[in-house]
Design a protein around this motif. Structure first.
Motif, PDB file in Angstrom:
ATOM      1  N   LEU A   1       0.877  -1.174   0.000  1.00 32.06           N
ATOM      2  CA  LEU A   1       0.000   0.000   0.000  1.00 32.06           C
ATOM      3  C   LEU A   1       0.911   1.219   0.000  1.00 32.06           C
ATOM      4  CD1 LEU A   1      -3.182   0.552   0.321  1.00 32.06           C
ATOM      5  CD2 LEU A   1      -2.512   1.364   2.585  1.00 32.06           C
ATOM      6  N   ASN A   2       1.263   1.684  -1.186  1.00 28.14           N
ATOM      7  CA  ASN A   2       2.269   2.727  -1.302  1.00 28.14           C
ATOM      8  C   ASN A   2       1.845   4.012  -0.611  1.00 28.14           C
ATOM      9  OD1 ASN A   2       4.867   3.181  -2.142  1.00 28.14           O
ATOM     10  ND2 ASN A   2       4.288   3.953  -4.151  1.00 28.14           N
ATOM     11  N   ASP A   3       0.574   4.416  -0.789  1.00 33.50           N
ATOM     12  CA  ASP A   3       0.118   5.668  -0.191  1.00 33.50           C
ATOM     13  C   ASP A   3       0.023   5.566   1.327  1.00 33.50           C
ATOM     14  OD1 ASP A   3      -1.804   3.803  -0.875  1.00 33.50           O
ATOM     15  OD2 ASP A   3      -3.437   5.239  -1.001  1.00 33.50           O
ATOM     16  N   GLY A   4      -0.135   4.350   1.855  1.00 37.62           N
ATOM     17  CA  GLY A   4      -0.220   4.160   3.293  1.00 37.62           C
ATOM     18  C   GLY A   4       1.069   3.695   3.939  1.00 37.62           C
ATOM     19  N   GLY A   5       2.102   3.440   3.121  1.00 35.19           N
ATOM     20  CA  GLY A   5       3.402   3.061   3.668  1.00 35.19           C
ATOM     21  C   GLY A   5       3.486   1.642   4.183  1.00 35.19           C
TER      22      GLY A   5
ATOM     23  N   LEU B   1       1.361   6.537   7.884  1.00 36.98           N
ATOM     24  CA  LEU B   1       2.599   6.687   7.122  1.00 36.98           C
ATOM     25  C   LEU B   1       3.452   7.781   7.751  1.00 36.98           C
ATOM     26  CD1 LEU B   1       4.388   6.366   4.550  1.00 36.98           C
ATOM     27  CD2 LEU B   1       2.795   7.884   3.380  1.00 36.98           C
ATOM     28  N   PHE B   2       4.659   7.417   8.224  1.00 34.55           N
ATOM     29  CA  PHE B   2       5.504   8.417   8.878  1.00 34.55           C
ATOM     30  C   PHE B   2       6.753   8.783   8.088  1.00 34.55           C
ATOM     31  CE2 PHE B   2       6.350   4.303  11.195  1.00 34.55           C
ATOM     32  CZ  PHE B   2       7.589   4.026  10.621  1.00 34.55           C
ATOM     33  N   SER B   3       7.002   8.133   6.955  1.00 37.34           N
ATOM     34  CA  SER B   3       8.240   8.384   6.214  1.00 37.34           C
ATOM     35  C   SER B   3       8.075   9.365   5.060  1.00 37.34           C
ATOM     36  CB  SER B   3       8.793   7.057   5.668  1.00 37.34           C
ATOM     37  OG  SER B   3       7.844   6.443   4.808  1.00 37.34           O
TER      38      SER B   3
END
Length: 447
Positions: free
Chosen positions: A257-261, A305-307
């Motif tokens: 889940l790219n948008d959610g990291g 998502l923190f990055s």
């Protein structure tokens, strides 16, 4: 070009990515306590950052917290309201950082839930995402520099054709579109000089399975192949079994889940998906929005998502349903927590009169570019008839003629497209099937 030379080229082209990959590999023995400490340290940075630099959250969190320092642990996240896909669509500018020092580029989700999202990514977040994938691929036998074949669509690096880019050549990637599978294209793949050098196949499970059916007809498989990693849609057991039968290697499942990291991939033991912790935090919530910690209890997947400082998604409703599978070290000595197979991205396949087959992700890469589209669904009603249900958002501007021409140009003109301006039809348990092949099911029942 040999693998060692490609490895040197990749290391020179994307040194940050390779360094992050090496770091992640060193952390496979981290305990749950170490992982939680790492994630909560990142959480204590991202919440104040959002409070100061992301305008949406200051108003969204009003009445929930008065001070960002109130959120220090994963359990504390339950104090914050959820972020929905509609929130994202309606507040793109307010969800984008105001910090001028943060540079980013636009990205789109694959739209596997029928509602694609536009978001922005920083370079470090993109490199972390790639490093995640390399770790998962390594469990399938891949080494940096190995030639690999991608079968699918844009969300895994392939367009509608098979033409390679300069970037493909650098990272030793070969491509095969999963949107227009035919026997002739499979013959061309088998006849190509690189076919027997491929070490890994990566892509959509239904697309890879369709390719395998053609390879079985041709009695061919890549001689150097070590493994297969599938992504972007639910891999049904019979699909995995058929790919393994034809190719003779293990097939690993991946959730991204790219948008959610979030990123998780099976290890060689195929016993749950190892959840990476380097970009974000996964919460599994019950119907009362309480965190689930017990094993084997299915709930809603919520991502923090923190990055990605450009557009951090905090408590993001992914639309997926997951469960915790295990927190014990795996047989391959990876200590990361494992989730079970994801329930929520299943797709069928459209069958065209020419024999061409189009799986679900092949459609999502086409539909994701229609601006203002709220949701969509493809229902095959006959051998040459497909009904497309379209739900228009407030900014949708296309008329029926333009939609029909777009479908003919991008997907094909050998079927009769019927447009219905309405929301998708959900299953009895409320799931959205992007493709529902009623015709295929009826003919199978008759047979």
């Amino acid at each position: 070009m040999n693998t060692l030379l490609h490895k040197a080229m990749i290391c020179a082209a994307v040194p940050k990515r390779i360094g992050l990959y090496a770091l992640m590999k060193q952390r496979t023995s981290w305990t749950p306590e170490q992982i939680q400490h790492y994630q909560e340290k990142q959480l204590q940075k991202i919440i104040p950052y959002c409070w100061q630099h992301v305008p949406f959250y200051r108003s969204h969190w009003q009445g929930s917290i008065d001070d960002p320092r109130a959120i220090r642990t994963v359990a504390d996240l339950q104090q914050l309201p959820l972020l929905t896909k509609d929130h994202v669509r309606d507040n793109l500018d307010a969800l984008t950082t105001t910090d001028p020092s943060v540079k980013s580029t636009p990205a789109r989700t694959g739209g596997s839930t029928g509602r694609p999202i536009i978001f922005r990514m920083t370079d470090i977040d993109e490199q972390l995402a790639w490093a995640h994938m390399y770790v998962g691929w390594s469990w399938a036998g891949y080494s940096i520099g190995d030639p690999f074949l991608v079968v699918g669509g844009e969300s895994v690096g392939v367009g509608l054709g098979d033409k390679r880019t300069f970037r493909d050549k650098v990272i030793n990637r070969w491509v095969n579109s999963g949107s227009n599978m035919t026997l002739e294209r499979a013959k061309a793949l088998v006849a190509s000089p690189y076919f027997n050098t491929i070490r890994l196949i990566y892509g959509y499970p239904n697309s890879i399975r369709e390719l395998c059916e053609y390879l079985a007809q041709l009695n061919a498989k890549p001689a150097a192949l070590k493994g297969v990693v599938c992504t972007a849609e639910v891999m049904r057991p019979e699909v995995r079994e058929r790919i393994q039968q034809v190719l003779g290697v293990k097939v690993l499942d991946q959730y991204g889940l790219n948008d959610g990291g979030l990123h998780a991939c099976e290890g060689p033991e195929q016993d749950g998906l190892h959840l990476s912790f380097h970009r974000g935090i996964l919460e599994v919530l019950d119907e009362q929005n309480q965190q689930i910690h017990a094993l084997a209890q299915t709930g809603r997947a919520v991502a923090t998502l923190f990055s990605n400082l450009a557009m951090p998604f905090i408590r993001y409703e992914t639309g997926d349903r997951v469960h915790w599978h295990s927190r014990a070290p795996s047989a391959s000595d990876v200590c990361w927590p494992r989730i079970g197979p994801v329930d929520g991205r299943a797709g069928d396949v459209l069958h065209f009169p020419s024999g061409r087959k189009v799986p679900m992700p092949g459609l999502t890469l086409v539909m994701r570019w229609i601006d203002g589209l709220d949701s969509y669904q493809f229902i095959q009603t006959d051998a040459d008839k497909v009904t497309v249900r379209l739900a228009r958002g407030p900014n949708f501007s296309w008329d029926e003629a333009r939609v029909l021409q777009y479908l003919r140009d991008k997907i094909g003109d050998e079927v009769e497209w019927n447009i219905v301006w309405a929301a998708p039809e959900l299953t009895q348990n409320g799931k959205l099937l992007i493709i529902r092949n009623d015709w295929l099911k009826s003919t199978s029942a008759i047979a």
